[in-house]
Scaffold this motif. Structure first.
Motif, PDB file in Angstrom:
ATOM      1  N   VAL A  35       0.847  -1.200   0.000  1.00 41.98           N
ATOM      2  CA  VAL A  35       0.000   0.000   0.000  1.00 41.98           C
ATOM      3  C   VAL A  35       0.882   1.249   0.000  1.00 41.98           C
ATOM      4  O   VAL A  35       0.624   2.206  -0.731  1.00 41.98           O
ATOM      5  CB  VAL A  35      -0.970   0.005   1.206  1.00 41.98           C
ATOM      6  N   LEU A  36       1.948   1.222   0.809  1.00 41.83           N
ATOM      7  CA  LEU A  36       2.835   2.381   0.884  1.00 41.83           C
ATOM      8  C   LEU A  36       3.557   2.630  -0.436  1.00 41.83           C
ATOM      9  O   LEU A  36       3.768   3.775  -0.828  1.00 41.83           O
ATOM     10  CB  LEU A  36       3.852   2.197   2.010  1.00 41.83           C
ATOM     11  N   LEU A  37       3.936   1.557  -1.113  1.00 39.18           N
ATOM     12  CA  LEU A  37       4.671   1.687  -2.376  1.00 39.18           C
ATOM     13  C   LEU A  37       3.779   1.931  -3.574  1.00 39.18           C
ATOM     14  O   LEU A  37       4.111   2.718  -4.460  1.00 39.18           O
ATOM     15  CB  LEU A  37       5.487   0.418  -2.638  1.00 39.18           C
ATOM     16  N   LEU A  46      -4.386   5.623   2.232  1.00 32.95           N
ATOM     17  CA  LEU A  46      -3.241   6.528   2.330  1.00 32.95           C
ATOM     18  C   LEU A  46      -3.646   7.859   2.949  1.00 32.95           C
ATOM     19  O   LEU A  46      -2.852   8.482   3.665  1.00 32.95           O
ATOM     20  CB  LEU A  46      -2.596   6.733   0.964  1.00 32.95           C
ATOM     21  N   ASP A  47      -4.882   8.273   2.683  1.00 32.76           N
ATOM     22  CA  ASP A  47      -5.376   9.490   3.333  1.00 32.76           C
ATOM     23  C   ASP A  47      -5.449   9.304   4.845  1.00 32.76           C
ATOM     24  O   ASP A  47      -5.245  10.245   5.603  1.00 32.76           O
ATOM     25  CB  ASP A  47      -6.751   9.876   2.794  1.00 32.76           C
ATOM     26  N   ARG A  48      -5.743   8.080   5.275  1.00 29.09           N
ATOM     27  CA  ARG A  48      -5.773   7.791   6.723  1.00 29.09           C
ATOM     28  C   ARG A  48      -4.369   7.796   7.311  1.00 29.09           C
ATOM     29  O   ARG A  48      -4.146   8.250   8.425  1.00 29.09           O
ATOM     30  CB  ARG A  48      -6.421   6.435   7.000  1.00 29.09           C
ATOM     31  N   LEU A  49      -3.394   7.260   6.546  1.00 29.37           N
ATOM     32  CA  LEU A  49      -2.016   7.201   7.028  1.00 29.37           C
ATOM     33  C   LEU A  49      -1.331   8.564   7.008  1.00 29.37           C
ATOM     34  O   LEU A  49      -0.469   8.842   7.841  1.00 29.37           O
ATOM     35  CB  LEU A  49      -1.191   6.228   6.184  1.00 29.37           C
ATOM     36  N   ARG A  62       0.263  20.756   0.257  1.00 25.16           N
ATOM     37  CA  ARG A  62       1.153  20.161  -0.760  1.00 25.16           C
ATOM     38  C   ARG A  62       2.616  20.384  -0.407  1.00 25.16           C
ATOM     39  O   ARG A  62       3.445  19.487  -0.543  1.00 25.16           O
ATOM     40  CB  ARG A  62       0.840  20.732  -2.139  1.00 25.16           C
ATOM     41  N   ASP A  63       2.950  21.583   0.048  1.00 26.05           N
ATOM     42  CA  ASP A  63       4.337  21.866   0.445  1.00 26.05           C
ATOM     43  C   ASP A  63       4.761  20.983   1.613  1.00 26.05           C
ATOM     44  O   ASP A  63       5.852  20.423   1.613  1.00 26.05           O
ATOM     45  CB  ASP A  63       4.512  23.335   0.827  1.00 26.05           C
ATOM     46  N   PHE A  64       3.898  20.890   2.610  1.00 23.98           N
ATOM     47  CA  PHE A  64       4.209  20.055   3.767  1.00 23.98           C
ATOM     48  C   PHE A  64       4.434  18.613   3.327  1.00 23.98           C
ATOM     49  O   PHE A  64       5.398  17.975   3.737  1.00 23.98           O
ATOM     50  CB  PHE A  64       3.078  20.135   4.798  1.00 23.98           C
ATOM     51  N   ARG A  69       6.672  13.652   3.227  1.00 18.91           N
ATOM     52  CA  ARG A  69       6.066  12.364   2.830  1.00 18.91           C
ATOM     53  C   ARG A  69       7.089  11.235   2.677  1.00 18.91           C
ATOM     54  O   ARG A  69       6.884  10.134   3.184  1.00 18.91           O
ATOM     55  CB  ARG A  69       5.262  12.549   1.545  1.00 18.91           C
ATOM     56  N   ASP A  70       8.197  11.495   1.981  1.00 18.28           N
ATOM     57  CA  ASP A  70       9.178  10.432   1.743  1.00 18.28           C
ATOM     58  C   ASP A  70       9.737   9.873   3.046  1.00 18.28           C
ATOM     59  O   ASP A  70       9.859   8.657   3.206  1.00 18.28           O
ATOM     60  CB  ASP A  70      10.316  10.912   0.844  1.00 18.28           C
TER      61      ASP A  70
END
Length: 165
Positions: A35-37, A46-49, A62-64, A69-70
């Motif tokens: 799911v992460l990949l 992914l919205d929950r994570l 988006r900037d944050f 994110r990575d």
């Protein structure tokens, strides 16, 4: 499954799993990693994570995300890999005993939280009141995995934070 404090009173957790339970955790860690990949931007799990840091400011969100994110994904993938490594078993071994120090145990708890967020999204348990919806509307395997992961998580927390009981 048995979750207890480590022998000798050391901080950490000792987990004893049946082979099938260890294999299940390993398989679920693979699925979290997938799911992460591979999860697309439209995957609600992914919205929950990774919830928006700025719900009212799309540009700031988006900037944050661009800057964080990575590293968040890497940390979650490392937690899943640690679970996969610890639960690697060969069929017929009987039980799997896992000793985790406190830092490793909190990594497992990170993984279990991520797993439960993904499974909750998949089975539709997005808020406590919805959790009471009839079982025929849910995938029994995913629902059982969600509940079992909660038991493991709760047992680990009781051992790690005995004052919070």
């Amino acid at each position: 499954m048995i979750v207890a404090g480590r022998e000798g009173g050391a901080d950490g957790v000792r987990i004893v799993l049946e082979t099938e339970e260890a294999m299940l955790l390993s398989e679920l860690a693979d699925q979290v990693d997938s799911v992460l990949l591979l999860g697309g931007d439209d995957d609600p799990a992914l919205d929950r994570l990774f919830p928006s840091a700025y719900r009212d400011d799309e540009a700031a969100a988006r900037d944050f995300e661009r800057y964080t994110r990575d590293s968040l994904v890497d940390g979650k993938r490392q937690a899943a890999q640690a679970v996969r490594d610890a639960t690697a078993v060969r069929r017929g071994e009987g039980v799997v005993e896992i000793e985790l120090d406190q830092a490793q145990a909190w990594g497992w708890l990170t993984f279990l939280t991520d797993l439960r967020l993904i499974l909750a999204e998949r089975v539709g348990a997005t808020d406590p009141e919805e959790a009471e919806v009839a079982d025929e509307e849910r995938d029994d395997y995913l629902r059982a995995a969600y509940e079992w992961a909660g038991v493991v998580q709760g047992s680990m927390l009781e051992v790690l934070d005995p004052i919070g009981r």
